[in-house]
Write an enzyme that holds these catalytic residues in place. Structure first.
Site, short mmCIF file in Angstrom:
data_model
loop_
_atom_site.label_atom_id
_atom_site.label_comp_id
_atom_site.label_asym_id
_atom_site.label_seq_id
_atom_site.Cartn_x
_atom_site.Cartn_y
_atom_site.Cartn_z
N LYS A 142 1.15 -6.78 8.81
CA LYS A 142 0.89 -7.08 10.19
C LYS A 142 0.08 -8.39 10.03
O LYS A 142 0.11 -9.14 9.02
CB LYS A 142 -0.16 -5.83 10.65
CG LYS A 142 0.57 -4.70 10.11
CD LYS A 142 1.84 -4.20 11.20
CE LYS A 142 2.17 -2.88 10.76
NZ LYS A 142 3.50 -2.48 11.35
C1 LIG Z 1 3.39 -0.84 10.99
C2 LIG Z 1 3.27 0.04 12.15
C3 LIG Z 1 3.03 1.45 12.21
C4 LIG Z 1 2.53 1.98 10.88
O1 LIG Z 1 1.21 1.34 10.40
P1 LIG Z 1 0.85 1.89 9.04
O2 LIG Z 1 -0.58 1.16 8.87
O3 LIG Z 1 1.55 1.43 8.08
O4 LIG Z 1 0.42 3.50 9.08
C5 LIG Z 1 3.08 2.06 13.41
N1 LIG Z 1 3.70 1.55 14.59
C6 LIG Z 1 4.17 0.22 14.55
C7 LIG Z 1 4.76 0.16 15.89
C8 LIG Z 1 4.15 -0.39 13.30
O5 LIG Z 1 4.71 -1.60 13.45
#
Ligand SMILES: *Cc1c(COP(=O)(O)O)cnc(C)c1O
Length: 398
Positions: A185
């Site tokens: 992210k």
């Molecule tokens: C990455 C992501 C998640 C999960 O996030 P984590 O912090 O890895 O648990 C959930 N939803 C979306 C749309 C994502 O891109």
């Protein structure tokens, strides 16, 4: 090798970790508290509660709005699998609504026909950092008395035009928003997440559940002058963020405006330089939305091979990712319950194929996500553009 993304970190994060390690308090404590306050000020929410990941945060959010066994939750199949998994953790059933092919986000026009007497919430996703159409989604939700949870995993610092003003995702516009600090992210704490809400009842629940539903947190007991015995009042979880992670997050948050500015200028260059390729679809940003460009997703012209281009780029040292594979086509969801908003018999969908989720299925096989991160150099980006252009032009001329 050009990766798909690379975190921005230097001695400042190292210094923050050092300070925390030497402080003697490493689990959820003062750094988490400070990170939460700084985060809520940044996005404009009343409350922010740090958790161990966006996935665990979504679980708590769904539980807080009352999603439970046998309920249905409206969401998309075209998303990371954790979105639907969080619904399954509540023993509820995801109802997948197809996406708008331009924005890759839930098509609000298709929500109403997917509601049933079992619908308990809407879990919408700001996919790849592009805000979804919250105005329309909230209108439907309010008419049907449904809470809205925003999966904002990818959408830190994305903005939406709200009654004439640009506001940050996570204010939140729905009832709860949930962010991720995974390295894929925009900013990262290794693993981690943040729940934002303006509802103090929800916030209280998050804080209780994330640490085993312990009536008196360890931070309080640590400082107490008299003996306190804690109680466990409810089924809880260990979904805490550590102070080590939070101290990194605080530095990352300070970098955020600069990271976004850099991502926007890289995205602009992709737009300018890839626009001449016939049939190549570039991302679409509605006039009421500002993406943080967590992902820059292109869709290939008819007849061009996704894997072929990805392989060619890989041979030139450029990593890419295919578009998002819809959840209903993953093996796990051959076993897990889901539906596409019709009684299954009206739809004739088979395992892996669903006529009602056609756009979600198409996006997975046609789209490619390009490298985009602040450390990407001008010459690296030029290289990527040159290779894509050459591949597409050669195939089109054939
Ligand atoms: C990455 C992501 C998640 C999960 O996030 P984590 O912090 O890895 O648990 C959930 N939803 C979306 C749309 C994502 O891109």
């Amino acid at each position: 090798m050009i990766p798909i993304i690379k975190p921005v970190m230097d001695e400042r994060e190292v210094e923050a970790v050092r300070r925390t390690l030497l402080s003697g308090w490493v689990t959820q404590g003062p750094e988490v508290k400070a990170f939460e306050n700084e985060f809520s000020s940044y996005v404009g929410s009343k409350h922010a509660c740090a958790i161990s990941s966006c996935t665990t945060g979504l679980h708590l959010a769904l539980k807080a709005v009352g999603v439970g066994k046998g309920d249905e939750v409206i969401t998309v199949s075209h998303t990371f699998i954790a979105t639907a998994n969080s619904i399954r953790y509540c023993r509820a059933e995801p109802v997948f609504v197809d996406i708008d092919p331009d924005t890759y986000n839930i098509n609000p026009e298709l929500i109403e026909s997917s509601l049933s007497e079992k619908t308990r919430a809407i879990l919408c996703v700001h996919q790849m950092g592009m805000p979804c159409d919250l105005k329309k989604i909230l209108q439907i939700a309010r008419e049907n008395n449904l809470p809205v949870i925003e999966d904002a995993a990818c959408a830190i610092d994305s903005e939406i035009n709200w009654k004439g003003n640009w506001e940050k995702i996570g204010k939140p516009h729905g009832d709860i928003a949930c962010f991720s600090f995974h390295p894929r992210k925009i900013i990262t704490t290794g693993e981690g997440g943040m729940l934002t809400t303006n509802n103090s009842e929800y916030d209280k629940k998050f804080r209780l559940w994330r640490q085993h539903s312990m009536s008196v947190p360890d931070t309080v007991r640590h400082q107490a002058k008299s003996v306190i015995f804690e109680e466990y009042t409810d089924l809880g979880y260990n979904y805490r963020m550590t102070d080590i992670q939070a101290s990194i997050g605080r530095v990352q948050l300070l970098r955020l405006p600069e990271i976004i500015a850099s991502r926007q200028s890289l995205a602009k260059k992709y737009f300018e330089q890839l626009t001449d390729i016939p049939g190549l679809d570039l991302p679409f940003e509605p006039e009421w939305a500002k993406s943080n460009w967590q992902s820059f997703c292109i869709r290939l012209p008819e007849g061009l091979n996704q894997k072929g281009l990805m392989q060619k780029l890989l041979e030139k040292g450029i990593s890419t990712r295919r578009g998002i594979i819809p959840i209903h086509q993953e093996r796990a969801y051959e076993l897990e319950k889901w539906s596409c908003g019709t009684r299954q018999k009206d739809c004739n969908c088979s395992v892996n194929r669903c006529k009602k989720l056609e756009e979600s299925e198409k996006a997975g096989v046609k789209a490619i996500i390009l490298p985009l991160y602040p450390h990407l150099t001008e010459s690296e980006q030029n290289n990527i553009i040159v290779e894509i252009t050459a591949f597409c032009k050669k195939k089109i001329n054939l």
